[in-house]
Design a protein around this motif. Structure first.
Motif, PDB file in Angstrom:
ATOM      1  N   LEU A  31       7.062   2.863   0.050  1.00 50.47           N
ATOM      2  CA  LEU A  31       7.925   2.096  -0.847  1.00 50.47           C
ATOM      3  C   LEU A  31       7.671   0.603  -0.774  1.00 50.47           C
ATOM      4  O   LEU A  31       8.050  -0.134  -1.673  1.00 50.47           O
ATOM      5  CB  LEU A  31       9.399   2.370  -0.507  1.00 50.47           C
ATOM      6  N   GLY A  32       7.056   0.134   0.279  1.00 51.09           N
ATOM      7  CA  GLY A  32       6.796  -1.289   0.420  1.00 51.09           C
ATOM      8  C   GLY A  32       6.826  -1.697   1.876  1.00 51.09           C
ATOM      9  O   GLY A  32       7.249  -0.932   2.752  1.00 51.09           O
ATOM     10  N   ASP A  33       6.377  -2.905   2.141  1.00 52.50           N
ATOM     11  CA  ASP A  33       6.290  -3.391   3.515  1.00 52.50           C
ATOM     12  C   ASP A  33       7.530  -4.210   3.868  1.00 52.50           C
ATOM     13  O   ASP A  33       8.246  -4.701   3.009  1.00 52.50           O
ATOM     14  CB  ASP A  33       5.041  -4.253   3.699  1.00 52.50           C
ATOM     15  N   GLY A  34       7.730  -4.373   5.174  1.00 56.72           N
ATOM     16  CA  GLY A  34       8.749  -5.282   5.655  1.00 56.72           C
ATOM     17  C   GLY A  34      10.121  -4.660   5.774  1.00 56.72           C
ATOM     18  O   GLY A  34      10.341  -3.505   5.412  1.00 56.72           O
ATOM     19  N   PRO A  35      11.085  -5.445   6.283  1.00 49.37           N
ATOM     20  CA  PRO A  35      12.467  -4.952   6.394  1.00 49.37           C
ATOM     21  C   PRO A  35      13.118  -4.814   5.020  1.00 49.37           C
ATOM     22  O   PRO A  35      12.581  -5.269   4.002  1.00 49.37           O
ATOM     23  CB  PRO A  35      13.151  -6.034   7.234  1.00 49.37           C
TER      24      PRO A  35
END
Length: 504
Positions: A318-322
């Motif tokens: 779904l995507g990177d990071g918090p």
């Protein structure tokens, strides 16, 4: 671009006229109950009235906003005014300078006839002049205008609602992009075109414009296309122009991939912008999935979660990071429909939207900081890793409850360190379970106590946050005090209970 009007998303211009449909002056003249008579000035065709204002000032200019039907009984006319004076020319010119739509002159109770000098002045200044008969009151004229506005507004809302439904149906078809464009062109009676990231026409529908109109629309699309290089001036979300009698509009589609919706129509009717905006939201979702493959990624993530994979293993799809969780509730009593929820997700920069009941939940990458949105109340969680999504969901729900109770458009969960963090988590949790054991068996009591303490003991705000009556709040808090065998008016007790509640 010369003649182009752009609207920046973060600096909306104040409209010079109200957001209600104007009333054609011909519609007022057609009302037999008013018996208004057009006696001077240009034809009523094409003249519209936005509101009614009554004034007996000799110079009404400071009190007009533009678009008014100004009504007067001529009380302000001095006895020395006549054909040989400049009074009436000055009076009419000031109304025209202020943007007045027309002048209505009442024959009672001061004047039996409309002064001939006023008739001549309105004719020379290009101001439509209406004769208001003695039996027609000014309030009756104003009421007729409001009635016509209400009917036009109802018709506009019905038209927009029908267009929204038809566009949503078109977006669910096997060929969603061409279907949405065809439906949009049909609703607007013009041409709708989708431009790709490089400016090429990918798909179009409706009556194709020719000559300079088509080229002008393509150039207008470049105005709203996202900047190619960092540091460049941000592009507006939409832009409009009028070329060769055609009304043009361009809408930047979300997700930042460079797609643009262009619209050309012979006439701009009330509600057209809303209809085109709905189409832009749908096309943003469709083109976003087509360009980046996020639709397939979301499906894969969902299947893996259903089959038992932990959130941290599917988050990379779904995507990177918090991440942050946003809970949003529309203003008023209605629940968010799918189109409104999709528009909310597009505004927050995420297609991960769940319109659950009267609250829409959105999972948003933490680098996209939510801002207040007109028509919504937002509660925002702290930034968390995927394995903490359930906790963030709870944080967002509580933040939304506080935002609604305090009438704030947006509230964020505060994740700063507290004194309670000095106690080892295991010991703090054990103490909290022991202290709150009498009430934790009753979830409604626990949540009421938590909300009441967070709102500083306000009965009314707690009632709003929990959607219950204030007497219900009083009864629950009294029950908590009894079960806990403590004085909830004591600030030390409240502080200890608040620390404990945070550890449950």
């Amino acid at each position: 671009m010369e003649g182009t009007h752009t609207t920046m998303p973060d600096a909306p211009a104040v409209p010079p006229t109200p957001p209600t449909p104007p009333v054609p002056l011909t519609a007022l003249l057609a009302r037999e109950d008013l018996a208004l008579r057009h006696i001077a000035g240009p034809s009523a065709e094409g003249v519209v009235v936005h509101w009614v204002h009554t004034s007996e000032m000799a110079d009404p200019y400071p009190y007009l906003l533009g678009g008014e039907l100004l009504l007067t009984a001529g009380v302000h006319i001095p006895e020395t005014a006549g054909p040989g004076t400049a009074y009436f020319d000055d009076y009419a010119s000031r109304i025209v300078a202020a943007g007045g739509a027309a002048l209505g002159f009442g024959l009672a109770p001061v004047h039996d006839t409309v002064p001939e000098a006023l008739v001549a002045a309105c004719a020379s200044q290009g101001l439509p002049l209406l004769e208001v008969p003695p039996r027609t009151t000014f309030s009756g004229v104003a009421r007729a205008v409001w009635q016509l506005m209400a009917r036009a507004r109802l018709a506009e809302l019905r038209r927009v609602t029908e267009a929204q439904q038809s566009l949503a149906v078109a977006a669910s078809r096997p060929d969603p992009v061409p279907s949405v464009l065809r439906q949009l062109a049909q609703r607007l009676g013009g041409w709708a075109v989708l431009y790709g990231p490089e400016g090429a026409e990918i798909a179009g529908a409706g009556r194709e414009p020719v000559g300079e109109v088509r080229g002008a629309l393509a150039r207008l699309a470049e105005v709203v296309r996202p900047a190619a290089a960092p540091g460049e001036r941000p592009a507006p979300a939409s832009a409009t122009d009028t070329v060769a009698g055609s009304h043009l509009a361009a809408y930047a589609l979300g997700a930042g991939h460079g797609f643009v919706l262009g619209v050309a129509e012979p006439e701009r009717a009330p509600g057209d912008h809303t209809v085109a905006s709905v189409a832009a939201v749908l096309l943003s979702l469709l083109t976003g999935e087509q360009q980046s493959g996020t639709g397939a990624a979301r499906s894969s993530a969902l299947v893996r979660l259903l089959l038992g994979a932990p959130p941290e293993e599917v988050a990379s799809l779904l995507g990177d990071g918090p991440w942050i969780v946003v809970h949003a509730r529309p203003d008023g009593d209605g629940a968010p429909d799918p189109v409104a929820a999709s528009a909310l997700g597009a505004a927050l920069g995420s297609a991960l939207v769940d319109p659950a009941g009267d609250v829409a939940r959105v999972l948003v990458p933490a680098d996209r900081t939510p801002a207040p949105l007109p028509g919504w109340t937002l509660g925002v969680s702290a930034a968390v890793a995927p394995h903490d999504w359930p906790e963030a969901d709870t944080q967002a729900a509580r933040a939304l409850a506080r935002a609604r109770a305090t009438r704030a458009p947006l509230l964020r969960h505060s994740a700063r360190p507290a004194l309670a963090d000095l106690v080892p988590p295991g010991e703090a949790a054990a103490h909290a379970r022991t202290l709150l054991a009498p009430v934790t068996a009753h979830p409604a009591l626990t949540e009421t106590l938590r909300t009441w303490l967070s709102l500083h003991g306000s009965w009314d705000r707690t009632a709003v946050a929990l959607s219950v009556h204030r007497n219900t709040v009083r009864q629950r808090i009294a029950r908590c005090a009894t079960l806990l065998e403590t004085d909830l008016d004591d600030p030390d007790v409240r502080m200890e209970l608040w620390f404990a509640l945070r550890r449950l």
